[in-house]
Design a protein around this motif. Sequence first.
Motif, short mmCIF file in Angstrom:
data_model
loop_
_atom_site.label_atom_id
_atom_site.label_comp_id
_atom_site.label_asym_id
_atom_site.label_seq_id
_atom_site.Cartn_x
_atom_site.Cartn_y
_atom_site.Cartn_z
N ILE A 161 -9.87 14.37 9.24
CA ILE A 161 -8.46 14.32 9.61
C ILE A 161 -8.21 13.19 10.61
O ILE A 161 -7.18 12.50 10.55
CB ILE A 161 -8.02 15.68 10.19
CG1 ILE A 161 -8.15 16.77 9.13
CG2 ILE A 161 -6.58 15.61 10.68
CD1 ILE A 161 -7.89 18.18 9.64
N ARG A 163 -9.67 10.42 10.66
CA ARG A 163 -9.73 9.13 9.97
C ARG A 163 -8.48 8.83 9.14
O ARG A 163 -8.34 7.75 8.58
CB ARG A 163 -10.96 9.09 9.06
CG ARG A 163 -12.28 8.96 9.80
CD ARG A 163 -13.42 8.60 8.86
NE ARG A 163 -13.72 9.69 7.92
CZ ARG A 163 -14.62 10.63 8.15
NH1 ARG A 163 -15.31 10.65 9.30
NH2 ARG A 163 -14.85 11.58 7.27
N THR A 164 -7.57 9.79 9.04
CA THR A 164 -6.36 9.56 8.26
C THR A 164 -5.43 8.57 8.97
O THR A 164 -5.41 8.50 10.21
CB THR A 164 -5.60 10.87 8.01
OG1 THR A 164 -5.28 11.49 9.26
CG2 THR A 164 -6.45 11.82 7.17
N TYR A 166 -2.35 8.31 9.94
CA TYR A 166 -1.09 8.90 10.36
C TYR A 166 -1.17 9.11 11.86
O TYR A 166 -2.25 9.43 12.39
CB TYR A 166 -0.85 10.24 9.65
CG TYR A 166 0.59 10.71 9.70
CD1 TYR A 166 1.50 10.26 8.76
CD2 TYR A 166 1.04 11.59 10.68
CE1 TYR A 166 2.83 10.68 8.78
CE2 TYR A 166 2.35 12.01 10.72
CZ TYR A 166 3.25 11.56 9.77
OH TYR A 166 4.56 11.97 9.82
N LYS A 168 -1.74 10.46 15.18
CA LYS A 168 -2.39 11.74 15.51
C LYS A 168 -1.53 12.59 16.44
O LYS A 168 -1.67 13.82 16.46
CB LYS A 168 -3.76 11.48 16.15
CG LYS A 168 -4.70 10.63 15.29
CD LYS A 168 -4.87 11.21 13.91
CE LYS A 168 -5.68 10.31 13.00
NZ LYS A 168 -5.04 9.03 12.69
N PRO A 255 -9.67 15.26 3.93
CA PRO A 255 -8.52 14.59 3.30
C PRO A 255 -8.74 13.10 3.13
O PRO A 255 -9.45 12.46 3.91
CB PRO A 255 -7.37 14.87 4.27
CG PRO A 255 -8.04 15.08 5.60
CD PRO A 255 -9.36 15.71 5.30
N PHE A 256 -8.12 12.55 2.09
CA PHE A 256 -8.16 11.11 1.86
C PHE A 256 -7.42 10.42 3.01
O PHE A 256 -6.46 10.97 3.55
CB PHE A 256 -7.51 10.79 0.51
CG PHE A 256 -7.85 9.43 -0.01
CD1 PHE A 256 -9.10 9.19 -0.56
CD2 PHE A 256 -6.94 8.39 0.06
CE1 PHE A 256 -9.43 7.94 -1.05
CE2 PHE A 256 -7.26 7.14 -0.42
CZ PHE A 256 -8.51 6.90 -0.98
N PRO A 257 -7.84 9.21 3.41
CA PRO A 257 -7.20 8.54 4.56
C PRO A 257 -5.68 8.45 4.49
O PRO A 257 -5.00 8.51 5.52
CB PRO A 257 -7.85 7.16 4.56
CG PRO A 257 -9.21 7.39 3.97
CD PRO A 257 -9.01 8.46 2.93
N SER A 258 -5.11 8.28 3.30
CA SER A 258 -3.66 8.13 3.19
C SER A 258 -2.95 9.45 2.84
O SER A 258 -1.76 9.45 2.50
CB SER A 258 -3.32 7.08 2.13
OG SER A 258 -3.85 7.45 0.86
N TYR A 259 -3.67 10.57 2.97
CA TYR A 259 -3.11 11.86 2.54
C TYR A 259 -1.78 12.17 3.22
O TYR A 259 -0.78 12.48 2.57
CB TYR A 259 -4.11 12.98 2.82
CG TYR A 259 -3.51 14.37 2.68
CD1 TYR A 259 -3.29 14.94 1.44
CD2 TYR A 259 -3.15 15.11 3.82
CE1 TYR A 259 -2.74 16.20 1.30
CE2 TYR A 259 -2.59 16.37 3.69
CZ TYR A 259 -2.39 16.91 2.44
OH TYR A 259 -1.82 18.16 2.33
N PHE A 260 -1.72 12.12 4.54
CA PHE A 260 -0.51 12.51 5.26
C PHE A 260 0.63 11.53 5.02
O PHE A 260 1.80 11.94 4.99
CB PHE A 260 -0.79 12.65 6.75
CG PHE A 260 -1.70 13.80 7.09
CD1 PHE A 260 -1.29 15.11 6.91
CD2 PHE A 260 -2.98 13.57 7.55
CE1 PHE A 260 -2.13 16.17 7.21
CE2 PHE A 260 -3.84 14.62 7.86
CZ PHE A 260 -3.41 15.92 7.67
#
Length: 336
Positions: A161, A163-164, A166, A168, A255-260
């Motif tokens: 999370i 590493r996403t 978005y 923090k 989650p994938f890095p661009s998930y959010f």
Amino acid sequence: ERVYFYPSGTPFLFIVIEIIIISVVNQEKFYLKIGSAKDISDPRERLIYRLLEIVPGALMWLTFIWIVIGSLFYPLGAVIFIILFDLYWFLKTVYLTWHLRVSFRKMNECIKIDWAKKLEALDLSNHLLGVRKGQSDIWHLVVLPFYKEDYEILENTLRGILRTAYPKERIMIVLSGEERQGDMAKEIGERIKKEFGNSFGRFLLTFHHDLAGELAGKGANETWAAMEAKKELIDREGILYEKVIVSVFDVDTVPFPSYFLRLTYAYLSSTNPLRTSFQPVPFFINNIWEATAISRVMAFSSSFWHLMNQMRPERLVSFSSHAFPLKALAEMDFWQ
């Protein structure tokens, strides 16, 4: 009490649907609490529900029984049935394989998109939720229920999370253990909170205790966690429900890095965001080479199934890790 009359010849399925609709109208939201036939109080409706539960399994067993019995007493009919059955599965395999290939291609195209730029370019001047800036207006609440998982699994999820791509400070984490696990859960929870508590906008550690009438499992824990987060984080700070998206993860989800970013874009570009659920593609590959051969086959099969269903929206259901608007969740009393 009302009595309903149906003309002779009315299809049985129509009558069943009609009964269900009438029940929904008369008992608002009661259907949200039904997990099996035993949860229905009315004897007649419970019987109908139970019969419908039996149908899929009964058809499967009847197929196998017919193949054996038919081969003994009516071989020609059995041969025709088996050929048609094989043809059906051949055509279905071709159909599903095509969906799998198309979905995989679209997923790769989606991965290459810069969702931060797309979010910035999104016209929010007249958005129905009153949102003006995507990343700075939308909060993400991540619910992580756990039970008997090792510290390393939770650590890997939290690092994923982090590493996403978005902000923090706009991510809230609620980590919810099970009280029945005892001191071990509390020790792991406190250790995670100490290491990651200051890495996000908000971090809440809570422990679910079994309540009367609950079905023990992830659903009970995540419901407790989301309600605690709503009370302790959302309501206390006056954050609008419409501006919170709840992602409930299996605790080993990375989650994938661009998930959010992608989720925020999907939420804000939806025509009816408060009545939309969001289902990412789950890939069961975190520890794929550490698993047994049969487990790898099952993991890849599940990944393929969920990937191909992305091209069949009528078959999509909320599964494993998924997301909902907080407002919709609160209105339907969460998951239990």
